[in-house]
Design an enzyme around this catalytic site. Structure first.
Site, PDB file in Angstrom:
ATOM      1  N   ARG A   1      -5.921 -11.491 -11.173  1.00  0.00           N
ATOM      2  CA  ARG A   1      -6.483 -10.013 -10.906  1.00  0.00           C
ATOM      3  C   ARG A   1      -7.776  -9.461  -9.250  1.00  0.00           C
ATOM      4  O   ARG A   1      -8.089  -8.689  -8.848  1.00  0.00           O
ATOM      5  CB  ARG A   1      -6.927  -9.120 -12.228  1.00  0.00           C
TER       6      ARG A   1
ATOM      7  N   TYR B   1      -0.352  13.403   4.629  1.00  0.00           N
ATOM      8  CA  TYR B   1      -0.017  13.005   3.959  1.00  0.00           C
ATOM      9  C   TYR B   1       1.200  13.909   2.171  1.00  0.00           C
ATOM     10  O   TYR B   1      -0.484  13.286   1.685  1.00  0.00           O
ATOM     11  CB  TYR B   1       1.060  11.380   3.866  1.00  0.00           C
TER      12      TYR B   1
ATOM     13  N   ASP C   1      -6.145   7.548   8.140  1.00  0.00           N
ATOM     14  CA  ASP C   1      -4.932   6.834   7.937  1.00  0.00           C
ATOM     15  C   ASP C   1      -4.261   6.216   8.832  1.00  0.00           C
ATOM     16  O   ASP C   1      -3.648   7.050   9.089  1.00  0.00           O
ATOM     17  CB  ASP C   1      -4.082   7.785   7.098  1.00  0.00           C
TER      18      ASP C   1
ATOM     19  N   LYS D   1       5.054   0.455   5.185  1.00  0.00           N
ATOM     20  CA  LYS D   1       5.655   1.127   6.054  1.00  0.00           C
ATOM     21  C   LYS D   1       5.857  -0.139   7.566  1.00  0.00           C
ATOM     22  O   LYS D   1       6.514  -1.627   7.496  1.00  0.00           O
ATOM     23  CB  LYS D   1       5.310   1.900   6.860  1.00  0.00           C
TER      24      LYS D   1
END
Length: 382
Positions: free
Chosen positions: A51, A104, A177, A202
Site C-alpha cells: 500500500r 463529470y 481534469d 480512459k
C-alpha cells in the site's frame, strides 16, 4: 530516462529503464504485498508494504509525472479515488470549492453528496466568464477551483492560464481534469494549473481493461501531502492495473492521432446532417471554444457530442440503433462508444445546475476505419 524531450519517447521510456536484474525491457509486475527487510527498518529501495509503495506503481507514477511535466505523479484505484484523496487533503470543514458549470457527473456527485457531508461547500460557475468565476470565489475559504477542459459531455473549453490567474489571486488551487485531452494534447501544469487529475481508465489505459486514476502536481510540498494521504487513506492502484496503464501509455500518441482524425471526420459529417441540431466538438471553427483550444491544445481529441433535432426520444433511438458504436459508459478505448449522458453517465446531475440536455448523445470515437463509423451513424440516424 528523462534526457530525451520527445513526448512519444518519454511515453515509452520514462520510468521504464530495463530491469537491472534481468534486462527485461518491460516494467516487471510486482504482485508482492510485503517486502523482506534487511534488519528492522532496513528497507530495500524503500519498500516495506505494497500500500505504501510498489515498484510497478512507482514506474507508472514517474511516467505520469514526465508526461504531464510535473514534479510528482500519484496513482489511485480510480479517478474518483484520486479526486477524493485530493479534496480531503487540501480541504477541511468550512472549505469551499468552485466547480466548473459543466463537470463529470461522478465529480459532481462526489462533491455535492459526499464531501458536502464533511462540511465542504461548492458553487457552480461558468469558467469562461471571468466575472462569474470571481463572484463565485469566497475569499479565505475557497480552496479549489475545479476545471475540466474539454468538459464532459458538453465539450466546453476553459482558458487554463486565465483560470489559474484568477484562482491564484484568491489563494486557491486550480485543479484541471485532463482526462478528455490526455497529456498528449494538453499539459495544464505548464499553463499554470496546480494539480492535474486523470481517470487512467480512459485514454491513458486506452483498452477498456483497467480502472485507475492519477494526480500529477508541480509543487513539492503539495506532492508530499498527497503522498502521505495516498498511503494513509489507502485507495491505491493495484500493480496489475499499474502495469496495464504503463502498457497503454506506450501507444498513447499514435492512438490519439487516430482518435482525433476519426472524430474530425465524424464532426464534419454530423454538422451537415438534417437530424442533428448541433455538434459539440472543439475542432469545429464555429465552436465557441475553438480559438482557446487551438491555443492551449495540440489537437482537438476524440470526444464529441451532438444534439438531435427530434429531442430526447430521437437521441435514445440513435443510441439503440447504433451497431459498431457500442452502447456503453466510459470512453477513451480503442473501440467506439455511444451513450445518452442525461440517463447514463450524468444522471446524478439531474435537477441541478449541471443537468445535461436530454437530446444530447456523446461519442467516444475509437480507432476503427472511419468509413465504417460513418456508415454506422448514417444508419443509426435513419
Amino acid at each position: 530516462m528523462t534526457e530525451f524531450p520527445g513526448f512519444d519517447t518519454r511515453a515509452i521510456h520514462a520510468g521504464q529503464d530495463p530491469d537491472p536484474a534481468t534486462g527485461a525491457v518491460v516494467v516487471p509486475l510486482h504482485l508482492a504485498t510485503t517486502f523482506k527487510q534487511d534488519g528492522v527498518g532496513g528497507l530495500r529501495g524503500g519498500y516495506e508494504y505494497a500500500r505504501s509503495a510498489n515498484p510497478t506503481r512507482d514506474a507508472l507514477q514517474a511516467l505520469l509525472a514526465s508526461l504531464e511535466e510535473g514534479t510528482a505523479g500519484l496513482a489511485f484505484a480510480s479517478g474518483l479515488a484520486a479526486e477524493d484523496t485530493l479534496l480531503r487533503t487540501v480541504c477541511a470543514p468550512g472549505s469551499h470549492v468552485v466547480l466548473g458549470g459543466d463537470a463529470y457527473g461522478g465529480t459532481f456527485r462526489l462533491i455535492s453528496k459526499v464531501v458536502s457531508r464533511w462540511g465542504v461547500e461548492h458553487t457552480p460557475a461558468d469558467l469562461n466568464d471571468a466575472d462569474a468565476l470571481r463572484a463565485a470565489i469566497r475569499p479565505g475559504s475557497t480552496r479549489v477551483v475545479w476545471c475540466e477542459t474539454p468538459t464532459n459531455p458538453l465539450l466546453n473549453v476553459a482558458d487554463i492560464a486565465r483560470t489559474a490567474e484568477i484562482a491564484h489571486e484568491a489563494g486557491a488551487l486550480l485543479v484541471v481534469d485532463n482526462t478528455f485531452a490526455s497529456p498528449y494534447l494538453q499539459r495544464p501544469l505548464t499553463l499554470g494549473a496546480d494539480v492535474v487529475v486523470h481517470s487512467t481508465t480512459k485514454y491513458l489505459g486506452g483498452h477498456s481493461d483497467v480502472v485507475g486514476g492519477a494526480l500529477v502536481v508541480r509543487d513539492g510540498d503539495l506532492a508530499e501531502q498527497l503522498a502521505y494521504s495516498q498511503n494513509a487513506m489507502g485507495a491505491v492502484s493495484g500493480p496489475l492495473s499499474d502495469w496495464l496503464v504503463v502498457r497503454g501509455i506506450k501507444t498513447l500518441g499514435v492512438r490519439m492521432e487516430r482518435h482525433q482524425a476519426n472524430a474530425a471526420r465524424i464532426a464534419e459529417y454530423l454538422s451537415s446532417h438534417a437530424a442533428v441540431s448541433r455538434v459539440l466538438y472543439p475542432g469545429l471553427p464555429d465552436h465557441p471554444g475553438h480559438e482557446i483550444a487551438a491555443r492551449q491544445m495540440s489537437g482537438f481529441g476524440g470526444m464529441l457530442s451532438f444534439r438531435l433535432a427530434g429531442g430526447e426520444e430521437a437521441a435514445l433511438r440513435v443510441c439503440e440503433r447504433a451497431r459498431l458504436f457500442t452502447l456503453a459508459e466510459s470512453l477513451g478505448g480503442v473501440e467506439s462508444l455511444i451513450e445518452h449522458p442525461h440517463r447514463m453517465t450524468h444522471a446524478s446531475a439531474a435537477g441541478s445546475p449541471l443537468e445535461v440536455p436530454g437530446d444530447l448523445v456523446r461519442l467516444s470515437v475509437g480507432i476503427e476505419d472511419a468509413d465504417d463509423l460513418l456508415a454506422d451513424l448514417e444508419q443509426a440516424l435513419g
